[in-house]
Design an enzyme around this catalytic site. Structure first.
Site, PDB file in Angstrom:
ATOM      1  N   GLY A  66      -2.615  -5.334  20.370  1.00  0.00           N
ATOM      2  CA  GLY A  66      -3.945  -4.743  20.321  1.00  0.00           C
ATOM      3  C   GLY A  66      -4.040  -3.570  21.285  1.00  0.00           C
ATOM      4  CB  CYS A  93       2.514  -6.301  22.182  1.00  0.00           C
ATOM      5  SG  CYS A  93       2.511  -4.808  23.183  1.00  0.00           S
ATOM      6  CE1 TYR A  94      -5.509  -6.923  25.040  1.00  0.00           C
ATOM      7  CE2 TYR A  94      -5.554  -9.080  23.980  1.00  0.00           C
ATOM      8  CZ  TYR A  94      -6.151  -8.134  24.798  1.00  0.00           C
ATOM      9  OH  TYR A  94      -7.362  -8.384  25.372  1.00  0.00           O
ATOM     10  CG  HIS A 190       4.955  -4.323  18.092  1.00  0.00           C
ATOM     11  ND1 HIS A 190       3.729  -4.854  17.762  1.00  0.00           N
ATOM     12  CD2 HIS A 190       4.747  -3.603  19.215  1.00  0.00           C
ATOM     13  CE1 HIS A 190       2.816  -4.469  18.630  1.00  0.00           C
ATOM     14  NE2 HIS A 190       3.409  -3.706  19.535  1.00  0.00           N
ATOM     15  CD  GLU A 192       4.324  -6.592  14.679  1.00  0.00           C
ATOM     16  OE1 GLU A 192       5.245  -7.176  15.284  1.00  0.00           O
ATOM     17  OE2 GLU A 192       3.304  -6.174  15.246  1.00  0.00           O
ATOM     18  N   GLY A 247      -4.534  -1.068 -15.352  1.00  0.00           N
ATOM     19  CA  GLY A 247      -3.772  -1.052 -14.106  1.00  0.00           C
ATOM     20  C   GLY A 247      -3.263  -2.448 -13.796  1.00  0.00           C
ATOM     21  CB  VAL A 248      -0.426  -3.670 -11.702  1.00  0.00           C
ATOM     22  CG1 VAL A 248      -0.680  -2.831 -10.485  1.00  0.00           C
ATOM     23  CG2 VAL A 248       0.117  -5.019 -11.297  1.00  0.00           C
ATOM     24  CG  ASP A 249      -4.396  -4.293  -8.325  1.00  0.00           C
ATOM     25  OD1 ASP A 249      -3.175  -4.593  -8.301  1.00  0.00           O
ATOM     26  OD2 ASP A 249      -4.915  -3.489  -7.533  1.00  0.00           O
ATOM     27  CB  SER A 250      -7.991  -4.795 -13.807  1.00  0.00           C
ATOM     28  OG  SER A 250      -7.335  -3.887 -14.641  1.00  0.00           O
ATOM     29  CB  THR A 251      -3.208  -6.068 -16.335  1.00  0.00           C
ATOM     30  OG1 THR A 251      -3.650  -4.750 -16.634  1.00  0.00           O
ATOM     31  CG2 THR A 251      -2.587  -6.680 -17.556  1.00  0.00           C
ATOM     32  NE  ARG A 319     -13.593  11.526  -6.018  1.00  0.00           N
ATOM     33  CZ  ARG A 319     -12.507  10.737  -6.030  1.00  0.00           C
ATOM     34  NH1 ARG A 319     -12.642   9.463  -6.296  1.00  0.00           N
ATOM     35  NH2 ARG A 319     -11.319  11.236  -5.763  1.00  0.00           N
ATOM     36  CE  LYS A 401      -0.732  -2.220  -6.687  1.00  0.00           C
ATOM     37  NZ  LYS A 401      -2.088  -1.929  -7.195  1.00  0.00           N
ATOM     38  CG  ASP A 482       9.821  39.679 -27.243  1.00  0.00           C
ATOM     39  OD1 ASP A 482      10.204  39.513 -26.058  1.00  0.00           O
ATOM     40  OD2 ASP A 482      10.575  39.896 -28.201  1.00  0.00           O
ATOM     41  CE  LYS A 537      -4.080   9.902   2.159  1.00  0.00           C
ATOM     42  NZ  LYS A 537      -4.570   8.845   1.312  1.00  0.00           N
ATOM     43  CD  GLU A 543      -5.497  11.066  -8.175  1.00  0.00           C
ATOM     44  OE1 GLU A 543      -5.626  12.113  -8.850  1.00  0.00           O
ATOM     45  OE2 GLU A 543      -4.816  10.116  -8.557  1.00  0.00           O
TER      46      GLU A 543
HETATM   47  N1  GLN Z   1      -2.717  -2.445  25.345  1.00  0.00           N
HETATM   48  C1  GLN Z   1      -1.598  -3.261  25.725  1.00  0.00           C
HETATM   49  C2  GLN Z   1      -0.516  -2.426  26.420  1.00  0.00           C
HETATM   50  O1  GLN Z   1      -0.600  -1.239  26.454  1.00  0.00           O
HETATM   51  C3  GLN Z   1      -1.023  -3.940  24.502  1.00  0.00           C
HETATM   52  C4  GLN Z   1      -0.374  -2.985  23.528  1.00  0.00           C
HETATM   53  C5  GLN Z   1       0.057  -3.627  22.254  1.00  0.00           C
HETATM   54  O2  GLN Z   1      -0.288  -4.758  21.940  1.00  0.00           O
HETATM   55  N2  GLN Z   1       0.803  -2.886  21.429  1.00  0.00           N
HETATM   56  O3  GLN Z   1       0.427  -2.987  26.935  1.00  0.00           O
END
Ligand code: GLN
Length: 545
Positions: A66, A93-94, A190, A192, A247-251, A319, A401, A482, A537, A543
């Site tokens: 966090g 981490c946090y 991290h 993840e 689309g995939v979700d509604s189908t 829209r 998804k 031409d 992007k 779009e």
């Molecule tokens: N804010 C905390 C730090 O800076 C935790 C950061 C985090 O969870 N990625 O250490």
């Protein structure tokens, strides 16, 4: 509209579940994703969740990262009851800092150096001796000097009481810690994110070996349970209506409803005149003949195109017109279907509205935005009005998804539909820059069709996340046969992205672009030039309008 809070059997009641408590990190949802990729069911809730209100017991809890510092006055803190659940806990981490803060007050401080990026981790093993071996389990199958990804500024001052170090890096002496008797762990990096290549092994060690969660979260199991759940929710006479788009979700959602309640699910496809070439026809065939779904197709193209006539410079207006007209038609049709169903069968009233909400929408609405930010309420994906007085049924609301695609394959939905690129609600109206007229629709459709056909022929469709042809509101000079011509310009757009939040344009080779350009100029009347959009992007959007 109410949400389906009356849910009889939510997945966390039938699958072993790892609960992720979110402290607002931009990666929190990835923890849930990775666990599900390991076939372990996981759900995310905000860090403010009161454990007493949970109503179910997780197999283990992960405290996410966090942006806050645990020592701030208004920093978020986990409900201390989480430590009374008697299940393993992993802090990331946090989350690690939160564990240290809870077990050893004021033991977290600002580091001298922020650490952002790669680090190399050294595992410290303790053997079976003093701790019975559980502390080594988190880093089982990790070698020394494994790359990990760090993103923090705070650090622990010293080890909390009863914890030992299980991993270090050159800058982080407490990169991994474990409680000596309880199954509590903390890591500074991290696991993840893909920048930590062995991260998934660590999450597996935690979820499967330490928490002993079953790896039974598969789409075939989900299908059976979800069908059962829908049947209970809707009851033996209940009727459901839902818009489908091809689309995939509604189908996938529609097919699931069909499997659960047969023809008591009424699908509605509104042809708004700005669908892709032959789309209304193809979708109708696939959904009815192919998938056996009870579908009504409403051709409202003239009404839509009539209302769009003359709208030139305001994409938002396009829209709105399309959105409002859609709602109007859908509501009218819902009334007709309800009346007909009432007359011809002993079925009940239509009480339910199907929506293809996915888990990322749910996460977006519940993720922890901090002490001062208000939590966004979940937006109604289909944008249907409250006065329809229907209860929502959202069979995909627990799925990502890629899980929806897997579910689609499981339900026998054709592969090219399952892998379809996203298509916006306002259709090609927002790919025709400038006024939408039947002639402009023809040009945009034909060019788009050729582009997508060539992408498929080259075997590139799945490498690209979204591709289309847009029609620019300008004319250019060309020579054809031409003869000097003054005709329109097609812009091709193709992007690669994993989350649609950022995207890169796709690097086609020259020969491919040459072929597409030649075909479009030759085959689409009214076009004399083709350009390729090389904007990422951000700053562009996917779009054009
Ligand atoms: N804010 C905390 C730090 O800076 C935790 C950061 C985090 O969870 N990625 O250490």
């Amino acid at each position: 509209m109410t949400s389906d809070a009356s849910d009889p059997i939510p997945p966390h009641k039938t699958f072993d579940t790892i609960l992720v408590l979110d402290f607002g990190s931009q990666y929190s949802h990835l923890i849930t994703r990775r666990l599900r990729e390991l076939n372990v069911y996981s759900e995310m809730l905000p860090c403010t969740q009161k454990i007493a209100d949970l109503g179910w017991t997780p197999k283990g809890v992960i405290l996410s990262g966090g942006p806050y510092s645990v020592y701030w006055d208004d920093a978020p803190h986990v409900d201390p009851a989480v430590f009374e659940l008697n299940v393993p806990i992993l802090g990331i981490c946090y989350g690690l800092q939160e564990i240290a803060w809870t077990f050893d007050n004021k033991n977290v401080l600002a580091g001298e150096k922020r650490e952002y990026g790669h680090a190399y981790l050294k595992v410290e093993r303790h053997g079976d001796g003093e701790t019975g071996g559980h502390v080594d389990k988190l880093f089982a199958d990790w070698e020394d000097n494994t790359e990990v990804w760090m993103s923090h500024g705070d650090k622990l001052g010293h080890l909390p009481t009863d914890f030992i170090t299980v991993a270090t890096t050159s800058n982080a002496p407490f990169a991994g810690i474990a409680h000596t008797s309880k199954k509590y762990y903390g890591i500074q990096f991290h696991p993840e994110v893909t920048h930590t290549p062995k991260g998934k092994v660590l999450l597996k060690n935690f979820a499967v070996d330490i928490c002993e969660a079953q790896t039974n979260w598969t789409m075939s199991k989900f299908v059976d349970q979800e069908i059962e759940r829908i049947r209970k929710l809707v009851g033996p006479k209940g009727q459901v209506i839902g818009a489908v788009s091809g689309g995939v979700d509604s189908t996938v959602a529609a097919k699931l409803m069909k499997e659960a309640i047969g023809d008591r699910f009424h699908a509605v496809l509104v042809d708004n005149g700005v669908l892709r070439l032959n789309e209304a026809k193809t979708v109708k065939e696939t959904l009815t003949a192919g998938l056996g779904i009870n579908l009504t197709v409403i051709d409202a193209s003239e009404l839509f195109l009539g209302r769009l006539a003359g709208v030139k410079d305001d994409p938002e207006k396009k829209r709105k017109i399309i959105g409002n007209t859609f709602i109007e038609i859908f509501q009218e049709e819902a009334k007709k279907i309800a009346a007909a169903a009432h007359e011809t069968s002993n079925a009940g009233e239509i009480e339910w509205l199907l929506q293809g909400t996915l888990y990322p929408d749910v996460i977006e609405s519940i993720s922890f935005k901090g002490p001062s930010a208000t939590i966004k309420t979940h937006h109604n994906v289909g944008g249907l009005p409250k006065d329809m007085n229907l209860k929502l049924i959202e069979p995909l609301r627990e799925l990502f998804k890629d899980e929806v695609r897997e579910l689609g394959m499981n339900l026998g939905i054709p592969e090219d539909l399952v892998w379809r690129h996203p298509f916006p609600g306002p259709g090609i109206a927002i790919r025709i820059l400038g006024e939408v007229t039947p002639e402009q629709v023809r040009i945009a459709r034909e060019a788009d069709h050729i582009f997508i056909e060539e992408i498929k022929a080259a075997g590139l469709y799945r490498n690209i996340s979204q591709a289309f042809a847009a029609l620019l509101p300008v004319k250019a000079v060309g020579v054809m046969g031409d003869k000097r011509v003054h005709d329109q310009v097609i812009a091709l757009r193709a992007v690669e992205t994993t989350d649609f939040m950022t995207a890169d344009w796709y690097p086609f080779d020259g020969a491919f672009l040459k072929k597409v350009s030649r075909r479009i100029v030759n085959e689409v009347n009214g076009v004399c030039r083709v350009v390729y959009d090389i904007t990422s992007k951000p700053p562009g959007t996917i779009e054009m309008e």
